[in-house]
Motif scaffolding. Sequence first.
Motif, PDB file in Angstrom:
ATOM      1  N   LEU A 282      42.281  23.695  35.472  1.00  0.00           N
ATOM      2  CA  LEU A 282      42.388  25.179  36.356  1.00  0.00           C
ATOM      3  C   LEU A 282      43.259  25.095  37.504  1.00  0.00           C
ATOM      4  O   LEU A 282      43.432  24.224  38.282  1.00  0.00           O
ATOM      5  CB  LEU A 282      40.974  25.337  36.737  1.00  0.00           C
ATOM      6  N   GLU A 283      43.992  26.610  37.631  1.00  0.00           N
ATOM      7  CA  GLU A 283      44.690  26.815  38.568  1.00  0.00           C
ATOM      8  C   GLU A 283      44.183  27.011  39.907  1.00  0.00           C
ATOM      9  O   GLU A 283      43.421  28.300  40.032  1.00  0.00           O
ATOM     10  CB  GLU A 283      46.024  27.586  38.227  1.00  0.00           C
ATOM     11  N   LYS A 284      44.393  26.581  41.142  1.00  0.00           N
ATOM     12  CA  LYS A 284      43.937  27.075  42.108  1.00  0.00           C
ATOM     13  C   LYS A 284      44.426  28.297  42.788  1.00  0.00           C
ATOM     14  O   LYS A 284      45.513  28.473  42.599  1.00  0.00           O
ATOM     15  CB  LYS A 284      44.183  25.945  43.415  1.00  0.00           C
ATOM     16  N   ILE A 285      43.364  29.258  43.183  1.00  0.00           N
ATOM     17  CA  ILE A 285      43.903  30.387  43.616  1.00  0.00           C
ATOM     18  C   ILE A 285      44.485  30.281  45.033  1.00  0.00           C
ATOM     19  O   ILE A 285      43.875  29.674  45.880  1.00  0.00           O
ATOM     20  CB  ILE A 285      42.835  31.257  43.773  1.00  0.00           C
ATOM     21  N   VAL A 286      45.941  30.553  45.158  1.00  0.00           N
ATOM     22  CA  VAL A 286      46.595  30.621  46.288  1.00  0.00           C
ATOM     23  C   VAL A 286      46.786  31.978  46.823  1.00  0.00           C
ATOM     24  O   VAL A 286      47.613  32.661  46.121  1.00  0.00           O
ATOM     25  CB  VAL A 286      47.724  29.699  46.293  1.00  0.00           C
ATOM     26  N   LEU A 287      46.368  32.438  47.997  1.00  0.00           N
ATOM     27  CA  LEU A 287      46.658  33.725  48.266  1.00  0.00           C
ATOM     28  C   LEU A 287      48.005  34.127  48.721  1.00  0.00           C
ATOM     29  O   LEU A 287      48.736  33.257  49.119  1.00  0.00           O
ATOM     30  CB  LEU A 287      46.074  34.150  49.702  1.00  0.00           C
ATOM     31  N   ASN A 288      48.516  35.206  47.958  1.00  0.00           N
ATOM     32  CA  ASN A 288      49.930  35.777  48.269  1.00  0.00           C
ATOM     33  C   ASN A 288      51.019  34.834  47.307  1.00  0.00           C
ATOM     34  O   ASN A 288      52.246  34.898  47.833  1.00  0.00           O
ATOM     35  CB  ASN A 288      50.258  35.825  49.559  1.00  0.00           C
ATOM     36  N   LYS A 289      50.516  34.142  46.458  1.00  0.00           N
ATOM     37  CA  LYS A 289      51.473  33.369  45.553  1.00  0.00           C
ATOM     38  C   LYS A 289      51.838  34.316  44.570  1.00  0.00           C
ATOM     39  O   LYS A 289      50.822  34.636  43.627  1.00  0.00           O
ATOM     40  CB  LYS A 289      50.794  31.954  45.091  1.00  0.00           C
ATOM     41  N   GLU A 290      53.029  34.417  44.233  1.00  0.00           N
ATOM     42  CA  GLU A 290      53.641  35.310  43.358  1.00  0.00           C
ATOM     43  C   GLU A 290      53.457  34.709  41.712  1.00  0.00           C
ATOM     44  O   GLU A 290      53.880  33.689  41.455  1.00  0.00           O
ATOM     45  CB  GLU A 290      54.965  35.702  43.365  1.00  0.00           C
ATOM     46  N   ILE A 291      52.894  35.310  40.744  1.00  0.00           N
ATOM     47  CA  ILE A 291      52.686  34.605  39.457  1.00  0.00           C
ATOM     48  C   ILE A 291      53.470  35.724  38.427  1.00  0.00           C
ATOM     49  O   ILE A 291      53.027  36.932  38.553  1.00  0.00           O
ATOM     50  CB  ILE A 291      51.172  34.519  39.084  1.00  0.00           C
ATOM     51  N   ALA A 292      54.257  35.398  37.493  1.00  0.00           N
ATOM     52  CA  ALA A 292      55.007  36.164  36.942  1.00  0.00           C
ATOM     53  C   ALA A 292      54.241  36.570  35.544  1.00  0.00           C
ATOM     54  O   ALA A 292      53.493  35.487  35.190  1.00  0.00           O
ATOM     55  CB  ALA A 292      56.379  35.496  36.417  1.00  0.00           C
ATOM     56  N   LEU A 293      54.498  37.694  35.126  1.00  0.00           N
ATOM     57  CA  LEU A 293      53.679  38.115  33.867  1.00  0.00           C
ATOM     58  C   LEU A 293      54.919  38.116  32.898  1.00  0.00           C
ATOM     59  O   LEU A 293      55.766  38.906  32.962  1.00  0.00           O
ATOM     60  CB  LEU A 293      53.261  39.293  34.040  1.00  0.00           C
ATOM     61  N   GLU A 294      54.813  37.502  32.045  1.00  0.00           N
ATOM     62  CA  GLU A 294      56.188  37.360  30.906  1.00  0.00           C
ATOM     63  C   GLU A 294      55.945  38.503  29.865  1.00  0.00           C
ATOM     64  O   GLU A 294      54.789  39.056  29.757  1.00  0.00           O
ATOM     65  CB  GLU A 294      55.767  35.987  30.222  1.00  0.00           C
TER      66      GLU A 294
END
Length: 710
Positions: free
Chosen positions: A586-598
């Motif tokens: 599980l990936e921890k939710i980090v506020l304002n961390k940018e996650i790319a949509l491929e």
Amino acid sequence: MKTSLKQIIFGIWILTSFQVNGQLARLLANNTLNGDKEFQSFAFADALGYYKRAYKNDTASHELEWKIAECYRMLNNSRRAEEWYGKIVHLEDVIPTSKFYYAEALKSNGKYEEAKKWFEAYEQEVDDHRIRKKIDAIENQHVLISDASFYDVSSVSFNVDEADFSPTFYKDGIVFVSARKKSPFQSEYAWDNTAFLDIFYAESKSENEFGEVESFDSQINSKLHDGPIAFYANGSKAVFTRNNIIKGKQNRSSEDTNHLQLFFAEKGENGWQNITPFDFNDDEFSIGHATMRADGKVMIFASDKPGGAGNADLYITRYVGGDWTFPENLGDVINTKGDELFPFYKDSVLYFASSGHGGLGGLDIFGVDLRNPDEILNLGAPINSSQDDFGFIIRNREGYFSSNREGNDNIYHFVDNRARVQIIEGMVQNDSDGAPIPFSSIKINDSIKFFTNKDGEFSVELPLDEDYIFKAKKEDFELVQSESRYIDADFSEVIVLKLKPKGLFARIIAIDKETRDVLPEPLIKLKNLTTGEDIEPILIEKEATIFPLDGSCEYELMGAKKEYFTRHINEETEHQKGEIDWKIPLEKIVLNKEIALENIYYDLNKATLRPDALVELDKLVKILLENPTIKIELSSHTDSRGSDPYNQDLSQRRAESAVNYIIEQGIDSERIIAKGYGETKLVNRCANDIPCSNDEHQSNRRTEFKVTSY
């Protein structure tokens, strides 16, 4: 126990102050006045002489009878104390403690039923939690003497008329405390006109035969009381008790009393040296009787420091970072209103003498496992007697202790000859839910066979000092693993054997994607994609969830936990057997961390979503549905080709196009905002007028999202 023990028990702890009864008040004769003076100076033998001379001239004086009884009590002569307390306990105005001390004297003299009567009389007048324990012990004497025939007890060869007590193992013999004189001119202790205590050594020739007794060490033995002593660090270091003397100077309390204190010493080439006081010594109270764990990291001692449960309590301190921690009272399960003294620490068991717990005599020896300090065990006869027993040490199945059972403090050797067997308790449980499995077959070392009872429990008697392998068997179950144990006299563990149903199972845990740490209490769901069935777990543990499986099927695993993104992964059971371990990162939710949509693509210079982009946006919709508390910003980025204003407008329109699609799928518009950044956040060097390849420009044309709150 003669008065030498009282000396080392910090004599003034249990003194009763004189209060002359008003109706007996009169002009005292010189003998009585002199007796009071000697008593108040702790010179009880001399005080007794004066009181008895006064009594010859006034045999009707109950006050003198009481004072004589008190002297005999302080001199630890239980037979004479019984005689003299017996003269006054029937009086209407007698102080209640006289009844208590009378009962104690009776018990020490083996008159248990009569002692019980006077303990009960005292209990009616004074709230004293010791009394019920003492009465219970009298009523259960048969338990305390039940093992007496299994022990051999004998007096050691070096005992003398003077007191010998508190042995400790050292080299090839024992070190002990004694009031024997080293010379005819040695000073005497006014308490009972005996020599001051010193520490001696005797080399062992056999179990109770010893060589010549030697004074232990001139640097440790002083002109006042010394001992007991305890060794640690393989005998290279020691902690011992002595009167409060530092560099030849006596340190006295505000009441002009020289209390007992603890000192440390180290073994050097020329004897014991570097004698230093314990950090928590105090002129105002006594500290002594230390026992030390073999590594020197834990020390337990007795003290009458203020705030304890009774006269003398046991305390513990630990050596941490080069210093001793502040002593902690061992608590009211161990400590009582009476005295707790002479501790000896062996493995996890603390042995000690107590006058407050119920027993056979004045001081009895008890044991308590400090891992489970709620159960105090009286060692029973013949270690304990109707007199005072204390200073217990043990190694393997034999050891030594002190007792005044023959009228004087002596040291005794004992051997435990009880059969070398241990009753082992165990149970068989279902590994899935911990439920007992009744009537399971138990096999020990492939030779001992029997069955559990209806509650899945078993009990078996096994010879000691051997290795055993425990196994369990039951139809339709298989053993998780056998259990190997070495059984000795201290073994107290309950053997737990676990069986699991035969078949295929999944043990699923969730882990942190970055740290790989197991996450506690996750929500785990399982779906059989082959049959479409949602699988119910058979056991939910703190970290894992157990599910039954079918062979040759595909499963979807879902893991969720607060502050983490919910995740789905697929697994198969082709060719799998037994219990399978599956992990969901599980990936921890980090506020304002940018996650790319491929794979979010747009036609050139257009903001219209292409069909292949919808597949990826549907994945984001699923994330939002499975994490209903998060809010996100969806952002669109362009490369540097084209004007800055144009790229800014294009990225905003593209972001809004994606957001509108997501809202159309049922996501609340308040949970998502669109943001176009144009070419303001390039991920590489490809800024305006810099030649770059198509792949490099493609890296900048991207769609991302970030969690803004949850």
